[in-house]
Design a protein around this motif. Structure first.
Motif, PDB file in Angstrom:
ATOM      1  N   THR A 112      10.636   2.609 -11.943  1.00  0.00           N
ATOM      2  CA  THR A 112       9.334   2.803 -12.467  1.00  0.00           C
ATOM      3  C   THR A 112       8.287   2.307 -11.631  1.00  0.00           C
ATOM      4  N   SER A 113       7.000   2.901 -11.313  1.00  0.00           N
ATOM      5  CA  SER A 113       6.079   2.562 -10.335  1.00  0.00           C
ATOM      6  C   SER A 113       4.785   2.183 -11.163  1.00  0.00           C
ATOM      7  N   TYR A 114       4.033   1.526 -10.459  1.00  0.00           N
ATOM      8  CA  TYR A 114       2.762   0.885 -11.322  1.00  0.00           C
ATOM      9  C   TYR A 114       1.698   0.755  -9.702  1.00  0.00           C
ATOM     10  N   SER A 115       0.598   1.610 -10.148  1.00  0.00           N
ATOM     11  CA  SER A 115      -0.209   2.248  -9.052  1.00  0.00           C
ATOM     12  C   SER A 115      -1.816   1.663  -9.221  1.00  0.00           C
ATOM     13  N   HIS A 116      -2.505   1.729  -8.191  1.00  0.00           N
ATOM     14  CA  HIS A 116      -3.754   1.501  -8.042  1.00  0.00           C
ATOM     15  C   HIS A 116      -4.183   0.030  -8.559  1.00  0.00           C
ATOM     16  N   MET A 117      -3.040  -1.186  -8.290  1.00  0.00           N
ATOM     17  CA  MET A 117      -3.257  -2.230  -8.733  1.00  0.00           C
ATOM     18  C   MET A 117      -4.256  -2.960  -7.835  1.00  0.00           C
TER      19      MET A 117
ATOM     20  N   THR B  72      -1.804  -7.335 -11.043  1.00  0.00           N
ATOM     21  CA  THR B  72      -2.956  -6.879 -12.108  1.00  0.00           C
ATOM     22  C   THR B  72      -3.656  -5.416 -11.815  1.00  0.00           C
ATOM     23  N   VAL B  73      -4.259  -4.923 -12.986  1.00  0.00           N
ATOM     24  CA  VAL B  73      -4.815  -3.455 -12.998  1.00  0.00           C
ATOM     25  C   VAL B  73      -6.032  -3.617 -12.084  1.00  0.00           C
ATOM     26  N   GLY B  74      -6.153  -2.694 -11.039  1.00  0.00           N
ATOM     27  CA  GLY B  74      -7.272  -2.583 -10.247  1.00  0.00           C
ATOM     28  C   GLY B  74      -7.781  -1.298  -9.984  1.00  0.00           C
ATOM     29  N   SER B  75      -8.227  -0.659  -8.921  1.00  0.00           N
ATOM     30  CA  SER B  75      -9.055   0.656  -8.527  1.00  0.00           C
ATOM     31  C   SER B  75      -8.453   1.043  -7.125  1.00  0.00           C
ATOM     32  N   THR B  76      -7.290   0.446  -6.558  1.00  0.00           N
ATOM     33  CA  THR B  76      -7.125   0.554  -5.204  1.00  0.00           C
ATOM     34  C   THR B  76      -6.493   2.211  -4.859  1.00  0.00           C
ATOM     35  N   GLY B  77      -6.783   2.633  -3.582  1.00  0.00           N
ATOM     36  CA  GLY B  77      -6.205   4.048  -3.403  1.00  0.00           C
ATOM     37  C   GLY B  77      -7.259   5.142  -4.142  1.00  0.00           C
ATOM     38  N   LEU B  78      -6.637   6.387  -4.128  1.00  0.00           N
ATOM     39  CA  LEU B  78      -7.394   7.531  -4.842  1.00  0.00           C
ATOM     40  C   LEU B  78      -7.676   7.165  -6.307  1.00  0.00           C
ATOM     41  N   SER B  79      -8.808   6.501  -6.719  1.00  0.00           N
ATOM     42  CA  SER B  79      -9.049   6.329  -8.276  1.00  0.00           C
ATOM     43  C   SER B  79     -10.432   6.089  -8.428  1.00  0.00           C
TER      44      SER B  79
ATOM     45  N   ARG C 157       0.897  -1.241  -0.027  1.00  0.00           N
ATOM     46  CA  ARG C 157       0.061  -0.125   0.109  1.00  0.00           C
ATOM     47  C   ARG C 157       1.008   1.265  -0.023  1.00  0.00           C
ATOM     48  N   ALA C 158       0.494   2.168  -0.777  1.00  0.00           N
ATOM     49  CA  ALA C 158       1.075   3.619  -0.679  1.00  0.00           C
ATOM     50  C   ALA C 158       0.317   4.794  -0.820  1.00  0.00           C
ATOM     51  N   GLY C 159      -0.463   4.750   0.209  1.00  0.00           N
ATOM     52  CA  GLY C 159      -1.606   5.923   0.520  1.00  0.00           C
ATOM     53  C   GLY C 159      -2.537   5.871  -0.792  1.00  0.00           C
ATOM     54  N   GLY C 160      -2.517   7.246  -1.471  1.00  0.00           N
ATOM     55  CA  GLY C 160      -3.394   7.423  -2.596  1.00  0.00           C
ATOM     56  C   GLY C 160      -2.974   6.552  -3.583  1.00  0.00           C
TER      57      GLY C 160
END
Ligand SMILES: [Zn+2]
Length: 442
Positions: free
Chosen positions: A361-366, A385-392, A343-346
């Protein structure tokens, strides 16, 4: 007269001697004939003797192991049971598919002893024992269940180490590690590629493993299928000779290819950042690795100032967004090491990868994270995998590229540099190369 008398006396003496000899012969023959000659058929007649001789059968008194009839006579006493030997010595080999414990069990060691011995050996050797290793085993007198306990065991987990276990009075094993001196000398082998490199190498006495390593090493610089018959392979293999007389072909150290009408290849095994790799001597200036997009999807938002869809004020968008559906696999853009996975906040679930030239390189909302921090990944490896975690607002991949500690437009970064050698490391590399080039072939 004297002559005649002499003759008579001579006769008498001779006659007495003859009688004495016959007496001894009779006395000697008696006990044997009583034991053996109870069946006249056991003594072959002239015809039978000829038949047996033709069949290659000879009599037991000449040391033959075969015969027409081999039975014990009355002089032989049968024992009720064979006496137990005090110990048994046997040799096992560590199997391909299983480890030491299973191999010991196959050799007749009890389950408990096999596991205890395997654990002790693993600790002494600092790792598992590789397949094919010879194990000398000594089993003691059978115990209550008829199983022989393991008394001692010796093996060489490496050519420079011997490990011996011995059962102690307390019932456990004492461990003795003995270092074996090993002399390492580099051996250079060279020859014509001919119809095929692999068989040319094998024909030159190169081991199957070293031949495969060679093809893999030069495969990083040339298309092996395009190697010409007149091209020459040139390699250096470590030759290991241990004090106990064992000789082993060790690692491949240098892989060269002298090409006709094309540039030569020189690959050297080298340690970079604690990892051993093949480095191309002709490309020490650096090697660019083209980056790939982490997902195959439309870019829905670019890098730069924009109005944030949730926070509703203008701010910097430090990466680019890919509109991919939930569950789409995300791939590493280039080779590197995972420096964060969690987890990395938003940013929600995030993976960060550091590449060899320091680019991150960074990959977020996974949705799912499938690599842990510290893992080395290759370009194209699935990291989650692609997701919608955090501020999304919905499933998408937010992708950032950092260089020199600052976020840059990923579309402006086409490649990362693979680690290169410089300074002292480069000088050491060149010195080693010179050393191998100067080795006589033989
Ligand atoms: Zn974004």
């Amino acid at each position: 007269m004297r002559e005649t008398g002499g003759k008579r006396r001579g006769w008498r003496v001779a006659g007495g001697a003859l009688a004495l000899v016959s007496g001894v012969a009779l006395m000697a023959a008696a006990p044997f004939s009583a034991a053996l000659a109870d069946d006249g058929a056991d003594v072959p007649g002239p015809d039978m003797a000829a038949e047996l001789a033709a069949a290659g059968v000879s009599s037991a008194d000449r040391g033959a192991l075969s015969g027409r009839r081999m039975v014990a006579g009355r002089a032989v006493t049968m024992l009720k049971a064979a006496p137990e030997r005090a110990f048994r010595e046997l040799v096992a080999r560590v199997g391909e598919a299983d480890g030491l414990a299973a191999s010991l069990r196959r050799a007749g060691v009890t389950r408990g002893d096999a596991q205890a011995a395997a654990d002790a050996v693993r600790a002494a050797a600092g790792g598992p024992v590789h397949a094919g290793t010879r194990v000398d085993i000594r089993l003691g007198k059978p115990g209550g269940g008829g199983m022989r306990p393991l008394e001692a065991l010796t093996l060489k987990p490496r050519d420079d180490l011997s490990v011996t276990l011995e059962r102690t009075a307390a019932g456990d094993f004492s461990v003795r590690r003995e270092a074996i001196g090993v002399t390492v000398t580099p051996l250079r082998v060279s020859g014509r590629a001919g119809d095929g490199l692999y068989w040319a190498l094998r024909g030159a006495g190169v081991s199957a493993r070293a031949a495969q390593d060679y093809l893999k090493a030069i495969g990083g610089a040339v298309d092996v299928g395009e190697v010409g018959a007149e091209d020459r392979f040139d390699l250096v293999i470590e030759q290991r000779a241990s004090q106990d007389g064992e000789a082993n072909a060790g690692r491949l150290l240098y892989a060269g290819l002298d090409r006709v009408g094309a540039s030569d290849v020189e690959m050297l095994q080298w340690s970079v950042g604690g990892e051993t790799r093949w480095l191309d001597a002709g490309r020490l200036g650096g090697e660019a690795e083209g980056m790939i997009w982490p997902v195959a999807a439309r870019i829905s938002s670019g890098f730069g100032m924009r109005r944030h869809p949730i926070l509703r004020y203008k701010r910097m968008h430090k990466g680019i967004d890919f509109a991919a559906t939930r569950g789409t696999p995300i791939q590493a853009a280039a080779d590197g090491v995972v420096i964060r996975s969690g987890r990395a906040g938003g940013y929600g679930n995030q993976v960060r990868i550091r590449h060899e030239d320091g680019t991150v390189t960074s990959y977020s909302h996974m949705a799912r994270l499938s690599v842990a921090a510290g893992t080395r990944v290759a370009q194209g490896d699935v990291i989650g995998t692609v997701g919608s975690t955090g501020l999304s607002t919905g499933p998408h991949l937010h992708y950032e590229v950092h260089q020199g500690g600052r976020a840059v437009d990923p579309r402006g970064v086409g490649s990362v540099q693979r680690a290169t050698l410089s300074g002292e490391a480069l000088a050491a590399f060149k010195a080693r190369l010179e050393e191998y080039r100067a080795l006589p072939v033989g």
